[in-house]
Each structure stands twice: as structure tokens, then as C-alpha cells.
Design an enzyme around this catalytic site. Structure first.
Site, PDB file in Angstrom:
ATOM      1  N   LYS A 125      -5.736   0.204 -13.229  1.00 59.56           N
ATOM      2  CA  LYS A 125      -5.046   0.652 -14.447  1.00 59.56           C
ATOM      3  C   LYS A 125      -5.941   1.653 -15.167  1.00 59.56           C
ATOM      4  O   LYS A 125      -7.160   1.577 -15.055  1.00 59.56           O
ATOM      5  CB  LYS A 125      -4.787  -0.548 -15.379  1.00 59.56           C
ATOM      6  N   ASP A 165       2.927   4.303 -17.653  1.00 59.88           N
ATOM      7  CA  ASP A 165       2.979   3.026 -18.373  1.00 59.88           C
ATOM      8  C   ASP A 165       3.362   3.442 -19.801  1.00 59.88           C
ATOM      9  O   ASP A 165       3.928   4.530 -19.992  1.00 59.88           O
ATOM     10  CB  ASP A 165       1.626   2.308 -18.303  1.00 59.88           C
TER      11      ASP A 165
HETATM   12  N1  GLU Z   1       2.927   0.569 -15.274  1.00 59.10           N
HETATM   13  C1  GLU Z   1       3.778  -0.122 -14.345  1.00 59.10           C
HETATM   14  C2  GLU Z   1       3.315  -1.551 -14.217  1.00 59.10           C
HETATM   15  O1  GLU Z   1       2.835  -2.120 -15.167  1.00 59.10           O
HETATM   16  C3  GLU Z   1       3.959   0.604 -13.028  1.00 59.10           C
HETATM   17  C4  GLU Z   1       2.713   0.990 -12.295  1.00 59.10           C
HETATM   18  C5  GLU Z   1       2.956   1.881 -11.098  1.00 59.10           C
HETATM   19  O2  GLU Z   1       4.081   2.290 -10.827  1.00 59.10           O
HETATM   20  O3  GLU Z   1       1.967   2.160 -10.422  1.00 59.10           O
HETATM   21  O4  GLU Z   1       3.458  -2.184 -13.208  1.00 59.10           O
END
Ligand code: GLU
Length: 451
Positions: A125, A165
Site C-alpha cells: 500500500k 484507493d
Molecule cells: N485500494 C483497493 C483495495 O483496498 C484496491 C487495490 C488494487 O486494486 O490494487 O483493495
């Protein structure tokens, strides 16, 4: 709680403090007790000690020129948490609340969520404390370019694949992709959430919301219930909330609320989706703008979301879909929801319920709870499908991707349900999802040696 798990949580507290990473780790580690007892290899190989430390954490300065001509400085982060199952994968969050603790919690959750999808993705992340709200397109573009100047050094299609996100959608991914291409001379699948005309996947914008409703559909079906005719409270008004509402409506349920950081809207006739999309996706407005244009809807300003006063949960409903942010649903909120007749919660946001609220839901025999790392895995799963399409230089139809998404969500539901049952926690999808997600990652870590 076993002394072993308690010891690991204490070490997190010492190194990281008493924040949301500790909260996420507590939820996961506590529910791993049954598998740690049953299979000694995980403790023998010190898997937990290794799992709670990110493989690599990058913190960098992002400087860009604001619309006022002045230099603006922000923190940039990427937490590359675990690569046992594939390249690091997870979104970027741009929000003033972002700090290392928040990104460690999100990266940690992402490891297990990505494992549950069954696709080859590790967990990571990233993001920044930059606030895109109210900024011009030009300022956002310059920030994204400056952010990518550093991020490009540590990501790659087979290394680390960021996505969106909170605060990062198609526009931001576009600006970051343009910068990445310019810096690296590569046109590839290093970012997901791209526009459909230059390498994105159909259904990716809808995927988290649709996936969450598919999960709820399977969970209710197993309990011989259905979404049809149900009144649902949804929080948030971003991507996840909008497409949760769309799929709920398609399946015959009525979503009656939306919210943002300023307040919430109650629309007893059901949210007007076209109006909501126009306000949020075209005008980038607020939920108060919705209430001004929609007859019969009521806007309530919430000056401060203090403990137990997240107003959106005061609306009577059959089921709730928290789709805004972490810790938006606490013990008081869930008590209010329950007393008003709510009998299921499906989490679209990451860790929206506090530990106390989760325990309340798990204790109720007449309540169904779909935890985030299982219920909101549809977004990242579809990112995985985008990676597959990019690698094969192909593009699938909407129907094809949507069917794969529904299949994945159904598989995640049954995997978590059966795992919980196997460990004698039938119906407890927190235990089921944590154990099922953990097992795959932990076995891969053991296979790959001490590294
Ligand atoms: N931000 C999204 C999550 O919390 C998607 C992340 C992504 O597609 O890599 O899973």
C-alpha cells in the site's frame, strides 16, 4: 489470547505505537489461534514474527508547484509488505490522514485479501498526506508527476503494481501512468485502474462495490435469505459506495443513504443513482449538493464524527454497507443499527468496523457479518484481472470480467465459510477469512525459505 500472540502484538505496540496497524494485527492474529494450535509449523518457522514486518518501506519527499506558484511539500510512502504470493499489489491513498501507521494497516490487510482472491498478488500500500479535495486538475497533475518521480524507482509490472484507493481514481492513475511512461520508457501494466482505452479493464471502476454486493448475496443465500426488498444503509459517496448502490438496486434492494466527511443524506425513496453519479463523477461535488437537487431527501450536517455519532447509522435498515473509511462504525453505531432492525453488515471500506463493533456482530446469533478483507476483495481481484489482460495484451468484454468477478467473490465466500467451519467457528467469517488468507501466504513463506 495466547502468550505467543500477545508477545507479537506487544512488539508491534513497542515499535509502532497504539494505532490502526496494531488494531488490524490484533484482529488477524487473534483469529489465527485455531490454526496455530492445529499446525505447529507456523510457530516453528516464526512465520508471524516475519509477517508483521514489511519487507520494505519507502518514505520520500514530494515537492511540486502549487497553483499559487509556491513550493508544496508532502510525504510520499510505499509499504511493500509481502511478496510471497506475487508482486506487491495494493492501492495508493491521497488523504490528509495518511501516515505510515495507516499504510501499514492497509498493507497488512492487503496481504490476506489478495491471498483470498486466488490470484498471484503480494500485498502493499502507498500514498501521501496530499489532499486532492478542491484542487485544480493542473495542481493534481503536478502532484501526481512529482509523486511518480520517486515511486517509479521502486515499482514495476513484475515487482509492485499500485492502483487507486481513497483520493486516487482514474484521473490520478492517468497522470501517474503518463509520468511513469515518460520516466521509464515503458508502456506496461505497472499501474491498474487505467482508463479502458489505454490498457484498463472493464468493470474495474465498479468492481469493489459490485464485489461487495455479490459477497453479501452469497452470504444471505447461504442463510436462506435474499437482498430483494431489503432497505440498505450505505456510507461514503466515492467509487465503492456508488457501485454498491448500483448493484443493490439491480438486485432489488433499496439503498437509502450516502455520506461524506461533512454529513449524510437520507433519501427514503432510494438513492437516485444518475444524480449521484453526475454530482460525484462529473462535478466532483458533495452529498449536500445531492440533497439540494433531490426532492424528498434530507441532508444532515455532521460537524464532527465523534464516538457513536456517525449519523448515517441512525437510519433504520435491514443491512449496512460501510463504504467510506476505517473505524467509521463503532460499538454505539452497531447497537443503534441492531436495535433498528439491521441484521447484516458487508464491509466495502477497509476496516470500517472497530474491534468492539465486530465482536458485537459475531456474538449475535441472528446477525451476518462480511468482513472487509473478504467482502471488498473484488476491487483488487479485478486489478489482478487487469494485470492478466495486460500481460496477454488483450481485453475482455464487460460480461466476461463481471462473470469472473462474481465467480471470485462466490469462491471467496465459500472458502471463508468452509474454513471457519473446519476450525469449528461456523458462521464466523472473520476467523474464516483470516485463516484462509493466512494459510496460503504462510505456506509460501515456508516454501521460499528464510529470506
Ligand atoms: N485500494 C483497493 C483495495 O483496498 C484496491 C487495490 C488494487 O486494486 O490494487 O483493495
Amino acid at each position: 489470547m495466547s502468550t505467543y500472540i500477545n508477545g507479537i502484538l506487544q512488539s508491534i505496540k513497542q515499535s509502532n505505537g497504539d494505532g490502526v496497524f496494531l488494531q488490524a494485527a490484533t484482529e488477524v492474529l487473534q483469529s489465527l489461534e485455531p490454526i496455530l494450535k492445529a499446525e505447529k509449523k507456523y510457530q516453528n518457522h516464526n512465520v508471524l514474527e516475519r509477517l508483521v514486518i514489511p519487507e520494505k518501506t519507502s518514505i520520500f519527499r514530494v515537492v511540486y508547484t502549487g497553483d499559487d506558484g509556491k513550493a508544496k511539500a508532502h510525504f510520499g510512502y510505499r509499504v511493500q509488505f509481502n511478496s510471497a504470493l506475487g508482486p506487491y499489489k495494493g492501492g495508493l491513498r491521497f488523504h490528509p490522514s495518511v501516515n505510515l501507521d495507516v499504510l501499514k494497516f492497509l498493507g497488512f490487510e492487503q496481504i490476506f485479501k489478495n491471498s483470498l482472491t486466488g490470484l498471484m498478488m503480494g500485498g502493499g500500500k502507498g500514498g501521501s498526506n496530499f489532499d486532492p479535495k478542491g484542487k485544480s486538475d493542473a495542481e493534481i497533475m503536478r502532484f501526481c508527476q512529482a509523486f511518480m518521480l520517486e515511486l517509479s524507482k521502486i515499482i514495476g509490472a513484475n515487482t509492485d503494481v499500485p492502483a487507486g484507493d481513497i483520493g486516487v481514481g482514474g484521473r490520478e492513475i492517468g497522470y501517474m501512468f503518463g509520468a511513469y511512461k515518460k520516466i521509464t520508457n515503458l508502456f506496461n501494466g505497472t499501474l491498474t485502474g487505467k482508463n479502458i482505452s489505454w490498457g484498463g479493464s472493464l468493470v474495474r471502476p465498479e468492481a469493489t462495490g459490485y464485489g461487495c454486493v455479490y459477497f453479501a448475496y452469497e452470504m444471505l443465500k447461504k442463510a436462506k435469505q435474499s437482498l430483494e426488498g431489503k432497505t440498505c444503509a450505505v456510507s461514503g459517496s466515492g467509487n465503492v459506495a456508488i457501485y454498491t448502490i448500483e448493484k443493490l438496486q439491480e438486485l432489488g434492494a433499496k439503498a437509502v443513504t450516502i455520506s461524506d466527511s461533512s454529513g449524510f443524506v437520507y433519501d427514503k425513496n432510494g438513492i437516485d443513482l444518475e444524480l449521484l453519479k453526475e454530482i460525484k463523477e462529473v462535478k466532483r461535488g458533495r452529498v449536500s449538493d445531492y440533497a439540494k437537487l433531490r426532492k424528498g431527501s434530507v441532508y444532515t450536517e455532521v460537524k464532527k464524527y465523534t464516538k457513536g455519532t456517525n449519523g448515517v447509522w441512525s437510519i433504520p435498515c435491514d443491512g449496512a454497507f460501510p463504504s467510506a473509511t476505517q473505524n467509521e462504525l463503532n460499538l454505539n453505531d452497531i447497537k443503534t443499527l441492531y436495535n433498528n432492525g439491521c441484521r447484516f453488515v458487508a464491509e466495502g471500506a477497509n476496516m470500517p468496523s472497530t474491534l468492539e463493533a465486530i465482536n458485537f456482530m459475531l456474538d449475535k446469533k441472528d446477525f451476518l457479518f462480511a468482513p472487509a478483507k473478504a467482502a471488498n476483495a473484488g476491487g483488487v481481484a479485478t486489478s489482478g484481472l487487469e494485470m492478466q489482460q495486460n500481460a496477454a495484451m488483450t481485453q475482455w468484454s464487460f460480461k466476461e470480467v463481471d462473470e469472473k468477478l462474481h465467480r471470485i467473490m462466490k469462491d471467496i465466500f465459500y472458502n471463508t465459510y468452509e474454513t471457519a467451519k473446519e476450525f469449528k467457528y461456523t458462521g464466523n467469517l472473520v476467523v474464516g477469512s483470516n485463516i484462509a488468507g493466512f494459510k496460503k501466504v504462510a505456506d509460501a513463506m515456508i516454501d521460499q525459505g528464510y529470506i
